[in-house]
Design a protein around this motif. Structure first.
Motif, PDB file in Angstrom:
ATOM      1  N   ARG A   1       0.820  -1.219   0.000  1.00 24.85           N
ATOM      2  CA  ARG A   1       0.000   0.000   0.000  1.00 24.85           C
ATOM      3  C   ARG A   1       0.849   1.263   0.000  1.00 24.85           C
ATOM      4  NH1 ARG A   1      -3.495  -4.019   1.772  1.00 24.85           N
ATOM      5  NH2 ARG A   1      -5.695  -3.502   1.386  1.00 24.85           N
ATOM      6  N   LYS A   2       2.082   1.162   0.474  1.00 24.09           N
ATOM      7  CA  LYS A   2       2.984   2.322   0.491  1.00 24.09           C
ATOM      8  C   LYS A   2       4.409   1.855   0.243  1.00 24.09           C
ATOM      9  CE  LYS A   2       2.989   2.304   5.585  1.00 24.09           C
ATOM     10  NZ  LYS A   2       2.125   1.113   5.691  1.00 24.09           N
ATOM     11  N   ALA A   3       5.293   2.794  -0.070  1.00 25.24           N
ATOM     12  CA  ALA A   3       6.629   2.456  -0.542  1.00 25.24           C
ATOM     13  C   ALA A   3       7.421   1.587   0.431  1.00 25.24           C
ATOM     14  CB  ALA A   3       7.403   3.734  -0.858  1.00 25.24           C
ATOM     15  N   ASN A   4       7.289   1.824   1.733  1.00 21.07           N
ATOM     16  CA  ASN A   4       8.089   1.039   2.674  1.00 21.07           C
ATOM     17  C   ASN A   4       7.454  -0.298   3.054  1.00 21.07           C
ATOM     18  OD1 ASN A   4       6.042   1.942   4.303  1.00 21.07           O
ATOM     19  ND2 ASN A   4       7.327   3.263   5.594  1.00 21.07           N
ATOM     20  N   ASP A   5       6.381  -0.698   2.309  1.00 20.62           N
ATOM     21  CA  ASP A   5       5.798  -2.032   2.503  1.00 20.62           C
ATOM     22  C   ASP A   5       6.593  -3.108   1.764  1.00 20.62           C
ATOM     23  OD1 ASP A   5       3.764  -1.172   4.124  1.00 20.62           O
ATOM     24  OD2 ASP A   5       2.245  -1.093   2.542  1.00 20.62           O
ATOM     25  N   ILE A   6       7.529  -2.706   0.907  1.00 27.08           N
ATOM     26  CA  ILE A   6       8.329  -3.663   0.147  1.00 27.08           C
ATOM     27  C   ILE A   6       9.803  -3.311   0.313  1.00 27.08           C
ATOM     28  CG2 ILE A   6       8.079  -2.305  -1.982  1.00 27.08           C
ATOM     29  CD1 ILE A   6       8.204  -4.951  -3.552  1.00 27.08           C
ATOM     30  N   SER A   7      10.637  -4.312   0.489  1.00 23.17           N
ATOM     31  CA  SER A   7      12.072  -4.061   0.658  1.00 23.17           C
ATOM     32  C   SER A   7      12.686  -3.659  -0.679  1.00 23.17           C
ATOM     33  CB  SER A   7      12.770  -5.305   1.201  1.00 23.17           C
ATOM     34  OG  SER A   7      12.802  -6.334   0.213  1.00 23.17           O
ATOM     35  N   ALA A   8      13.779  -2.896  -0.592  1.00 18.10           N
ATOM     36  CA  ALA A   8      14.474  -2.474  -1.807  1.00 18.10           C
ATOM     37  C   ALA A   8      14.981  -3.686  -2.584  1.00 18.10           C
ATOM     38  CB  ALA A   8      15.631  -1.551  -1.446  1.00 18.10           C
ATOM     39  N   ASN A   9      15.395  -4.723  -1.871  1.00 11.40           N
ATOM     40  CA  ASN A   9      15.913  -5.922  -2.519  1.00 11.40           C
ATOM     41  C   ASN A   9      14.833  -6.630  -3.329  1.00 11.40           C
ATOM     42  OD1 ASN A   9      17.888  -8.126  -2.961  1.00 11.40           O
ATOM     43  ND2 ASN A   9      16.489  -9.292  -1.648  1.00 11.40           N
ATOM     44  N   GLU A  10      13.639  -6.820  -2.729  1.00  9.25           N
ATOM     45  CA  GLU A  10      12.554  -7.490  -3.449  1.00  9.25           C
ATOM     46  C   GLU A  10      12.022  -6.624  -4.583  1.00  9.25           C
ATOM     47  OE1 GLU A  10      10.463 -10.786  -0.619  1.00  9.25           O
ATOM     48  OE2 GLU A  10       9.662  -8.748  -0.491  1.00  9.25           O
ATOM     49  N   PHE A  11      11.962  -5.321  -4.357  1.00  5.61           N
ATOM     50  CA  PHE A  11      11.488  -4.417  -5.408  1.00  5.61           C
ATOM     51  C   PHE A  11      12.415  -4.492  -6.614  1.00  5.61           C
ATOM     52  CE2 PHE A  11      11.301  -0.188  -7.446  1.00  5.61           C
ATOM     53  CZ  PHE A  11       9.947  -0.154  -7.757  1.00  5.61           C
ATOM     54  N   ASN A  12      13.703  -4.512  -6.378  1.00  6.80           N
ATOM     55  CA  ASN A  12      14.662  -4.573  -7.477  1.00  6.80           C
ATOM     56  C   ASN A  12      14.632  -5.937  -8.161  1.00  6.80           C
ATOM     57  OD1 ASN A  12      16.996  -3.487  -9.023  1.00  6.80           O
ATOM     58  ND2 ASN A  12      18.081  -5.162  -8.011  1.00  6.80           N
ATOM     59  N   ARG A  13      14.605  -7.007  -7.357  1.00  7.15           N
ATOM     60  CA  ARG A  13      14.692  -8.361  -7.902  1.00  7.15           C
ATOM     61  C   ARG A  13      13.471  -8.752  -8.715  1.00  7.15           C
ATOM     62  NH1 ARG A  13      15.312 -13.889  -4.220  1.00  7.15           N
ATOM     63  NH2 ARG A  13      15.037 -15.383  -5.937  1.00  7.15           N
ATOM     64  N   TYR A  14      12.287  -8.421  -8.209  1.00  3.63           N
ATOM     65  CA  TYR A  14      11.059  -8.913  -8.835  1.00  3.63           C
ATOM     66  C   TYR A  14      10.337  -7.879  -9.703  1.00  3.63           C
ATOM     67  CZ  TYR A  14      11.428 -13.006  -5.806  1.00  3.63           C
ATOM     68  OH  TYR A  14      11.864 -14.149  -5.186  1.00  3.63           O
ATOM     69  N   CYS A  15      10.693  -6.624  -9.584  1.00  2.79           N
ATOM     70  CA  CYS A  15       9.948  -5.586 -10.318  1.00  2.79           C
ATOM     71  C   CYS A  15      10.840  -4.755 -11.237  1.00  2.79           C
ATOM     72  CB  CYS A  15       9.224  -4.663  -9.330  1.00  2.79           C
ATOM     73  SG  CYS A  15       8.077  -5.506  -8.216  1.00  2.79           S
ATOM     74  N   LEU A  16      11.793  -4.021 -10.653  1.00  7.51           N
ATOM     75  CA  LEU A  16      12.578  -3.070 -11.443  1.00  7.51           C
ATOM     76  C   LEU A  16      13.552  -3.757 -12.404  1.00  7.51           C
ATOM     77  CD1 LEU A  16      13.453  -0.243 -12.196  1.00  7.51           C
ATOM     78  CD2 LEU A  16      14.933  -0.214 -10.149  1.00  7.51           C
ATOM     79  N   ARG A  17      14.340  -4.699 -11.907  1.00  8.33           N
ATOM     80  CA  ARG A  17      15.346  -5.338 -12.759  1.00  8.33           C
ATOM     81  C   ARG A  17      14.725  -6.058 -13.954  1.00  8.33           C
ATOM     82  NH1 ARG A  17      17.869 -10.251 -13.268  1.00  8.33           N
ATOM     83  NH2 ARG A  17      20.036 -10.152 -14.047  1.00  8.33           N
ATOM     84  N   PRO A  18      13.690  -6.914 -13.759  1.00  5.74           N
ATOM     85  CA  PRO A  18      13.093  -7.558 -14.944  1.00  5.74           C
ATOM     86  C   PRO A  18      12.455  -6.571 -15.904  1.00  5.74           C
ATOM     87  CG  PRO A  18      11.844  -8.090 -12.945  1.00  5.74           C
ATOM     88  CD  PRO A  18      13.105  -7.433 -12.507  1.00  5.74           C
ATOM     89  N   ALA A  19      11.917  -5.469 -15.376  1.00  3.61           N
ATOM     90  CA  ALA A  19      11.328  -4.445 -16.253  1.00  3.61           C
ATOM     91  C   ALA A  19      12.408  -3.815 -17.127  1.00  3.61           C
ATOM     92  CB  ALA A  19      10.638  -3.370 -15.409  1.00  3.61           C
ATOM     93  N   ARG A  20      13.550  -3.524 -16.515  1.00  6.03           N
ATOM     94  CA  ARG A  20      14.642  -2.921 -17.268  1.00  6.03           C
ATOM     95  C   ARG A  20      15.153  -3.877 -18.342  1.00  6.03           C
ATOM     96  NH1 ARG A  20      19.990  -2.325 -17.829  1.00  6.03           N
ATOM     97  NH2 ARG A  20      20.854  -0.205 -18.023  1.00  6.03           N
ATOM     98  N   LEU A  21      15.266  -5.157 -18.022  1.00  8.11           N
ATOM     99  CA  LEU A  21      15.741  -6.140 -18.989  1.00  8.11           C
ATOM    100  C   LEU A  21      14.764  -6.288 -20.155  1.00  8.11           C
ATOM    101  CD1 LEU A  21      17.113  -8.916 -16.591  1.00  8.11           C
ATOM    102  CD2 LEU A  21      18.452  -7.382 -18.047  1.00  8.11           C
ATOM    103  N   MET A  22      13.469  -6.230 -19.870  1.00  7.28           N
ATOM    104  CA  MET A  22      12.468  -6.334 -20.940  1.00  7.28           C
ATOM    105  C   MET A  22      12.559  -5.162 -21.904  1.00  7.28           C
ATOM    106  SD  MET A  22       9.115  -7.747 -18.884  1.00  7.28           S
ATOM    107  CE  MET A  22       8.067  -7.712 -20.352  1.00  7.28           C
TER     108      MET A  22
END
Length: 493
Positions: free
Chosen positions: A444-465
């Motif tokens: 629901r808010k930014a600190n509900d997800i860790s930076a590690n999980e956000f990068n691993r499951y969301c940001l990094r795969p998006a960048r690769l796509m």
């Protein structure tokens, strides 16, 4: 996990056994319809009476070639007939008459009527947008003068005979509580959520033998289900389930398999004054796009120009008709093994139709799915056990499209470097948002997800796509060659 799933989702869980039984494949029913039937007929142990279910299907799920018999019963025999179908409504500006169409049976608006009393009772369900599945009850409104001898003279100016809607019951048997879904999914670890999502779309998580990358690549196909105007390209070997997932899981999508695609079909038909595919679907998939036709060179170039504008901002114009829509576009094609490139440095778009070899148009596609990382369909990948009802899940995905809170979280978390290309930034943020909705709906808010999980499951795969699209652009057009992807960082919150 299964008991926990049944505890939290209760009525939204069904027993699916696609590995053992081909009963539903013989009926050729989409997943959402199959799971609706399972929920209706299964007992607490997942067992159902095949004969009873088959009788229901024969009675209430007519085929296209049953339509003449239905018309005979309604128009000639004067019966009221009930069956499951999808309908779409229209309101005539000049007459204020409400009519409906049933596209699966070729019944047009001009031959139908929804009378005021019926409209008052069912308009809440029928106005929910686009085509609506439900139990329809049809009858016939006789033409004026029918009871006194319908002649040329009495027919002039008189009301014509029409098929009328007598009643309508919405297909969805439950209320979609999006907030409950978010909270319930938050009770599971991300690895468990991945497996739950696979089961919801008829795949057996155990069939991937713990290979998380293959699981996530499969789930990447669900991104356009949850995010508006997300445009993707997938190239994959035959037999990896592209047509099934994009065409059979959700009632809010449209799969185009072969044939000709025109501006009228895609956007708006001026002759018929009817909206095209982008108006009534969450996204449209061009399946086996290499085999599709887009008209002659002039027609193809005109459609390409319209697509270029639409994929950029969702707007389109046909003649004097202007509108905006929110459907994404997915291109699916088969790719020979020798052309597959793990790093994306060879020309993988060589086999695409000419319309999709324009760098300006390809730049509007947000990401690329490497379908060769998805295993060929086999019995071990077919779901066999308790899983989320596909009808319920596709409704949840449809509702998630409207939730803007996830994009606000992505905007808060991603640090964009100076002079970053706007299209790259938007593509990465849009894909990241879709991953967040899909894998972390409880956030629901930014600190509900860790930076590690956000990068691993969301940001990094998006960048690769997006990076694969960027590389292919450099191959298509020297103007794009050597332009690197921006480096996005995660802010501390």
């Amino acid at each position: 996990m299964i008991e926990q799933l049944r505890d939290y989702f209760d009525e939204m869980v069904v027993y699916k056994d696609l590995k053992k039984s081909n009963f539903f494949s013989i009926l050729s029913l989409p997943s959402f319809m199959r799971d609706w039937l399972l929920k209706k007929f299964e007992d607490d142990n997942g067992e159902f009476d095949t004969t009873e279910l088959l009788q229901f299907v024969r009675k209430y799920l007519p085929r296209q070639d049953d339509w003449t018999a239905i018309k005979n019963r309604v128009i000639i025999e004067g019966e009221r007939v009930k069956f499951l179908a999808k309908i779409v409504v229209d309101i005539d500006i000049k007459t204020r008459e409400v009519s409906f169409a049933m596209p699966d049976f070729g019944l047009p608006f001009k031959d139908t009527i929804i009378e005021e009393r019926v409209w008052d009772n069912c308009k809440a369900d029928l106005l929910c947008g686009g085509e609506t599945w439900g139990m329809v009850e049809l009858a016939y409104r006789n033409p004026e003068g029918y009871d006194i001898g319908f002649t040329e003279k009495t027919a002039k100016g008189a009301k014509k005979g029409k098929i009328k809607l007598v009643s309508f019951k919405a297909f969805c048997p439950y209320t979609i509580d999006l907030e409950y879904y978010k909270d319930a999914m938050g009770k599971f670890r991300v690895s468990e959520r991945i497996d739950i999502l696979l089961g919801a779309v008829d795949y057996n998580a155990n069939g991937y033998h713990g290979d998380e990358e293959k699981k996530l690549t499969m789930l990447t196909r669900l991104l356009p289900f949850v995010e508006k105007r997300l445009n993707l390209i997938e190239l994959a070997p035959k037999g990896t389930g592209k047509s099934y997932l994009f065409g059979q899981v959700s009632r809010y999508t449209w799969l185009v398999t072969g044939g000709n695609i025109s501006r009228a079909k895609m956007f708006y038909d001026l002759n018929k004054s009817t909206a095209g595919l982008v108006a009534g679907n969450d996204f449209i998939t061009f399946d086996e796009v290499q085999k599709m036709s887009f008209g002659d060179k002039t027609e193809s170039e005109a459609l390409g120009g319209m697509l270029q504008t639409y994929l950029e901002n969702g707007s389109f114009r046909v003649g004097t008709y202007e509108s905006t829509a929110y459907a994404g576009l997915v291109l699916c094609g088969n790719i020979p093994k020798e052309v597959m490139d793990a790093d994306g440095y060879s020309n993988m778009f060589e086999g695409l139709p000419a319309i999709f070899k324009s760098s300006a148009l390809i730049d509007r596609f947000h990401g690329f799915i490497k379908g060769w990382k998805i295993p060929r369909m086999n019995d071990d990948l077919k779901v066999s056990g308790w899983a989320l009802n596909s009808e319920y899940f596709c409704s949840i995905m449809h509702e998630l499209r409207e939730d803007m809170s996830y994009r606000a979280i992505v905007d808060e978390l991603i640090e964009v470097p100076d002079a970053a290309d706007t299209r790259d930034t938007e593509a990465v943020k849009r894909i990241t948002t879709a991953y967040l909705k899909l894998l972390f709906p409880n956030v629901r808010k930014a600190n509900d997800i860790s930076a590690n999980e956000f990068n691993r499951y969301c940001l990094r795969p998006a960048r690769l796509m997006r990076d694969t699209i960027k590389t292919q652009l450099g191959i298509l057009d020297p103007e794009y060659k050597g332009k690197d992807m921006p480096v996005f960082n995660i802010k501390e919150v």
